[in-house]
Scaffold this active site. Structure first.
Site, PDB file in Angstrom:
ATOM      1  CD  GLU A 140      48.916  39.387  41.001  1.00 50.17           C
ATOM      2  OE1 GLU A 140      48.657  38.529  41.686  1.00 50.17           O
ATOM      3  OE2 GLU A 140      49.686  40.371  40.840  1.00 50.17           O
ATOM      4  CB  CYS A 197      42.908  37.534  46.021  1.00 51.71           C
ATOM      5  SG  CYS A 197      43.632  39.401  46.031  1.00 51.71           S
TER       6      CYS A 197
HETATM    7  P1  NAD Z   1      36.246  36.188  37.289  1.00 52.20           P
HETATM    8  O1  NAD Z   1      37.224  35.060  37.034  1.00 52.20           O
HETATM    9  O2  NAD Z   1      34.895  35.440  37.446  1.00 52.20           O
HETATM   10  O3  NAD Z   1      36.149  37.245  36.480  1.00 52.20           O
HETATM   11  C1  NAD Z   1      37.506  38.099  36.407  1.00 52.20           C
HETATM   12  C2  NAD Z   1      36.922  38.982  35.196  1.00 52.20           C
HETATM   13  O4  NAD Z   1      37.284  37.913  33.986  1.00 52.20           O
HETATM   14  C3  NAD Z   1      35.938  39.657  34.852  1.00 52.20           C
HETATM   15  O5  NAD Z   1      36.294  40.925  34.397  1.00 52.20           O
HETATM   16  C4  NAD Z   1      35.092  38.732  33.867  1.00 52.20           C
HETATM   17  O6  NAD Z   1      34.382  39.330  33.195  1.00 52.20           O
HETATM   18  C5  NAD Z   1      36.383  38.216  32.854  1.00 52.20           C
HETATM   19  N1  NAD Z   1      35.962  36.989  32.218  1.00 52.20           N
HETATM   20  C6  NAD Z   1      35.107  35.975  32.398  1.00 52.20           C
HETATM   21  N2  NAD Z   1      35.303  35.080  31.427  1.00 52.20           N
HETATM   22  C7  NAD Z   1      36.430  35.438  30.475  1.00 52.20           C
HETATM   23  C8  NAD Z   1      37.041  35.048  29.600  1.00 52.20           C
HETATM   24  N3  NAD Z   1      36.513  33.765  28.974  1.00 52.20           N
HETATM   25  N4  NAD Z   1      38.088  35.651  28.960  1.00 52.20           N
HETATM   26  C9  NAD Z   1      38.500  36.779  29.489  1.00 52.20           C
HETATM   27  N5  NAD Z   1      37.937  37.240  30.509  1.00 52.20           N
HETATM   28  C10 NAD Z   1      36.850  36.692  31.178  1.00 52.20           C
HETATM   29  O7  NAD Z   1      36.495  36.660  38.920  1.00 52.20           O
HETATM   30  P2  NAD Z   1      35.925  37.543  39.976  1.00 52.20           P
HETATM   31  O8  NAD Z   1      34.535  36.922  40.246  1.00 52.20           O
HETATM   32  O9  NAD Z   1      35.636  38.799  39.183  1.00 52.20           O
HETATM   33  O10 NAD Z   1      36.808  37.745  41.064  1.00 52.20           O
HETATM   34  C11 NAD Z   1      37.002  37.003  41.979  1.00 52.20           C
HETATM   35  C12 NAD Z   1      38.383  36.275  41.777  1.00 52.20           C
HETATM   36  O11 NAD Z   1      39.419  37.063  41.671  1.00 52.20           O
HETATM   37  C13 NAD Z   1      38.769  35.286  42.947  1.00 52.20           C
HETATM   38  O12 NAD Z   1      39.185  34.054  42.645  1.00 52.20           O
HETATM   39  C14 NAD Z   1      39.828  36.096  43.570  1.00 52.20           C
HETATM   40  O13 NAD Z   1      40.750  35.374  44.540  1.00 52.20           O
HETATM   41  C15 NAD Z   1      40.574  36.750  42.245  1.00 52.20           C
HETATM   42  N6  NAD Z   1      41.117  37.942  43.047  1.00 52.20           N
HETATM   43  C16 NAD Z   1      42.542  37.805  42.744  1.00 52.20           C
HETATM   44  C17 NAD Z   1      43.321  38.787  43.041  1.00 52.20           C
HETATM   45  C18 NAD Z   1      44.876  38.655  42.862  1.00 52.20           C
HETATM   46  O14 NAD Z   1      45.519  39.905  42.975  1.00 52.20           O
HETATM   47  N7  NAD Z   1      45.453  37.556  42.995  1.00 52.20           N
HETATM   48  C19 NAD Z   1      42.578  39.988  43.394  1.00 52.20           C
HETATM   49  C20 NAD Z   1      41.257  40.211  43.476  1.00 52.20           C
HETATM   50  C21 NAD Z   1      40.582  38.882  42.882  1.00 52.20           C
END
Ligand code: NAD
Length: 526
Positions: A244, A278
């Site tokens: 997502e 998102c």
């Molecule tokens: P992010 O991608 O920075 O982090 C998401 C998660 O991934 C965090 O828990 C982070 O610690 C973890 N992470 C970071 N590096 C990683 C790696 N190498 N391997 C595994 N895990 C890792 O996102 P964010 O800033 O927390 O959230 C914002 C983003 O999420 C925006 O792009 C938003 O659109 C998206 N989002 C999408 C949805 C959806 O349902 N489509 C919902 C909410 C947020």
């Protein structure tokens, strides 16, 4: 990346920070990556018993989780607003309510959705068999969550996962570590078996260690950049994953739309959670005839929004999650202005409110040469482009690598539905924005760079099970017609059978009936 680079994250502690004030609200211990294989092994052991527990008892325990969330709703909403800054009303309606709705809905549909499904056979050669689809838990589901809906997103994934009989290892965002820790406490308080839902804390390194420990499926919610890394890591280990990811949602406003309602929706859709959602309105395409009326309406409504800490119920715009994110928004705005965009309201930090506050910003005269119209903004910016007609609006809305959700505004609902059908998005709303995310029956999932697979709805529950086909032969002593003992006679019977089943003309079919029956009732001879 922002989460990985967060100054709040050190090697062994996460300082949970209130973005409105910059104050530390808690210190959370980072899980050492070396512990994670054991954590996943413990989850696996817990799942063995849980998967065998009758569904009715699993649902009862999950409902208890709902009861604990309900009892603690006020403190949960307060914690969410402190840790991620969103207005308290949004913590209530978008995190607490969504979590409770997920418990209510998923436990209600699970008995029918997970029940064995009879698969009748139509081919006469296999009529003696009875087929079934069984839906079985994967085992251990790894969930990596973002910070922006720190309760609702993990709970709406944990609930179907455990209802379906899986164990869960959850890694919340380090920017929402306190809410993540609270989820562990809620599960324990609900009386879920120990180790069934475990919370591990940390940034990217901990996230990639969860994948490396080989859970049976990964559910990732977050940015495109990290989603790609997660998908690659999962592919190397052949672990199925659900993604997502980000969005760049378009809103199409036709000339016959109710502009009062559409402008309020655009402003709410772009600025709830300070635009850090998102599913948020990032691009508006409005028909030229009404653009001069629509854009000022949006600007005037945006300028009236009250900015301040989310814990105070009178504010509508809380802080952004961090300064680095404000800088990204500012960079997109600078690029847009340099290319001719016009800021109608906002565009500046509101430093007197705190270091992370940014004014809700409405921008017009935008086009697709600007980063603002191509990259996810994930901040309080509403970009409005005027278009010649609905065809141009659809073309521009679809001109994006993202495809999460979209909306169409018109008084003619047949026209709205026709345009919705042309949009490349996982969900399209006619005359509303974003609220489908809170409808338990509505699937949530993206196309293109917005990800793959679904959460929420019955499709979200089905993501938590793998299908097994089971076949029971009702004539177990009958040697099957296709078994060995091949001969020219069998070949002729096979041909008659094919003709009887598939010949385009009925005469030909009837001519082959006898030979076909010879095939159906043949007994294998070896
Ligand atoms: P992010 O991608 O920075 O982090 C998401 C998660 O991934 C965090 O828990 C982070 O610690 C973890 N992470 C970071 N590096 C990683 C790696 N190498 N391997 C595994 N895990 C890792 O996102 P964010 O800033 O927390 O959230 C914002 C983003 O999420 C925006 O792009 C938003 O659109 C998206 N989002 C999408 C949805 C959806 O349902 N489509 C919902 C909410 C947020």
């Amino acid at each position: 990346m922002r989460a990985m680079n967060s100054p709040a994250l050190s090697a062994d502690r996460i300082a949970s920070i209130d973005p409105a004030t910059g104050e530390a609200i808690a210190e959370i211990e980072v899980t050492s990556p070396e512990q994670i294989p054991q954590i996943v092994a413990d989850a696996r052991a817990a799942q063995h018993e849980w998967g065998e527990t009758p569904l009715r008892i699993r649902c009862r325990l999950v409902r208890r989780l709902g009861e604990v969330i309900y009892r603690r709703r006020a403190e949960l909403a307060e914690l969410i607003s402190r840790e991620v800054g969103k207005p308290i009303v949004e913590s209530q309606l978008m995190d607490v309510l969504l979590s409770l709705e997920s418990v209510r809905y998923q436990t209600r549909i699970a008995p029918a959705e997970l029940a064995p499904e009879r698969l009748p056979h139509s081919n006469p050669a296999v009529r003696a068999k009875s087929g079934w689809l069984l839906r079985e838990p994967y085992g251990v589901i790894g969930i990596i969550a973002p910070w922006n809906f720190p309760l609702a997103i993990p709970i709406a994934q944990i609930v179907p996962a455990i209802v379906a009989g899986n164990a869960v290892v959850l890694k919340p965002s380090p920017l929402a570590a306190s809410v993540g820790a609270a989820i562990g406490t809620l599960c324990a308080e609900a009386g879920l078996p120990p180790k069934l839902v475990q919370v591990v804390q940390g940034g990217g390194e901990v996230g990639s260690s969860v994948i490396a420990a080989r859970p049976d499926k990964m559910i990732f919610t977050g940015s495109v950049e990290i989603g790609r890394q997660v998908a690659e890591a999962c592919a190397r280990l052949l672990i199925p994953c659900l993604l997502e990811l980000g969005g760049k949602d378009a809103m199409i406003v036709l000339a016959d739309a109710d502009l009062g309602a559409a402008s309020s929706a655009a402003v709410w859709g772009a600025f709830y959670n300070c635009g850090q959602a998102c599913v948020s309105v990032e691009r508006v395409y409005v028909e030229r005839g009404v653009a001069d009326e629509f854009a000022p309406l949006c600007a005037e409504k945006a300028a009236r929004l009250r900015i301040g800490p989310g814990r105070d119920a009178n504010f509508e715009i809380g802080p952004m999650i961090g300064v680095a994110h404000i800088e990204r928004v500012e960079a997109q705005l600078r690029d847009a202005v340099a290319r001719g965009a016009k800021i109608l309201t906002g565009g500046k930090r509101r430093t007197n409110a705190g270091r992370c506050f940014f004014e809700p910003t409405v921008v017009s005269a935008v086009n697709h040469s600007m980063r603002l119209m191509r990259e996810e903004t994930f901040g309080p910016v509403l970009a409005i482009a005027s278009v010649a007609n609905s065809a141009e609006a659809v073309r521009l809305a679809n001109d994006s690598e993202f495809g999460l959700s979209a909306s169409v505004w018109t008084r003619n609902s047949a026209r709205g539905r026709a345009i919705a059908a042309q949009l490349r998005a996982g969900a399209v709303m006619v005359n509303d924005v974003a609220s489908y995310f809170g409808i338990a029956e509505a699937p949530h999932g993206g196309r293109g760079a917005s990800g793959w697979g679904h959460t929420h709805s019955r499709l979200g529950l089905r993501e938590m099970v793998q299908v097994k086909y089971m076949d029971v032969d009702r004539l177990p002593r009958w040697p099957k017609p296709w078994w060995f003992g091949y001969s020219g006679e069998l070949s002729a019977a096979a041909d008659s059978f094919i003709a009887w089943m598939y010949a385009p003309r009925w005469v030909e079919r009837l001519r082959n009936l006898r030979g076909a029956l010879g095939m159906v009732f043949r007994r294998g001879r070896v």
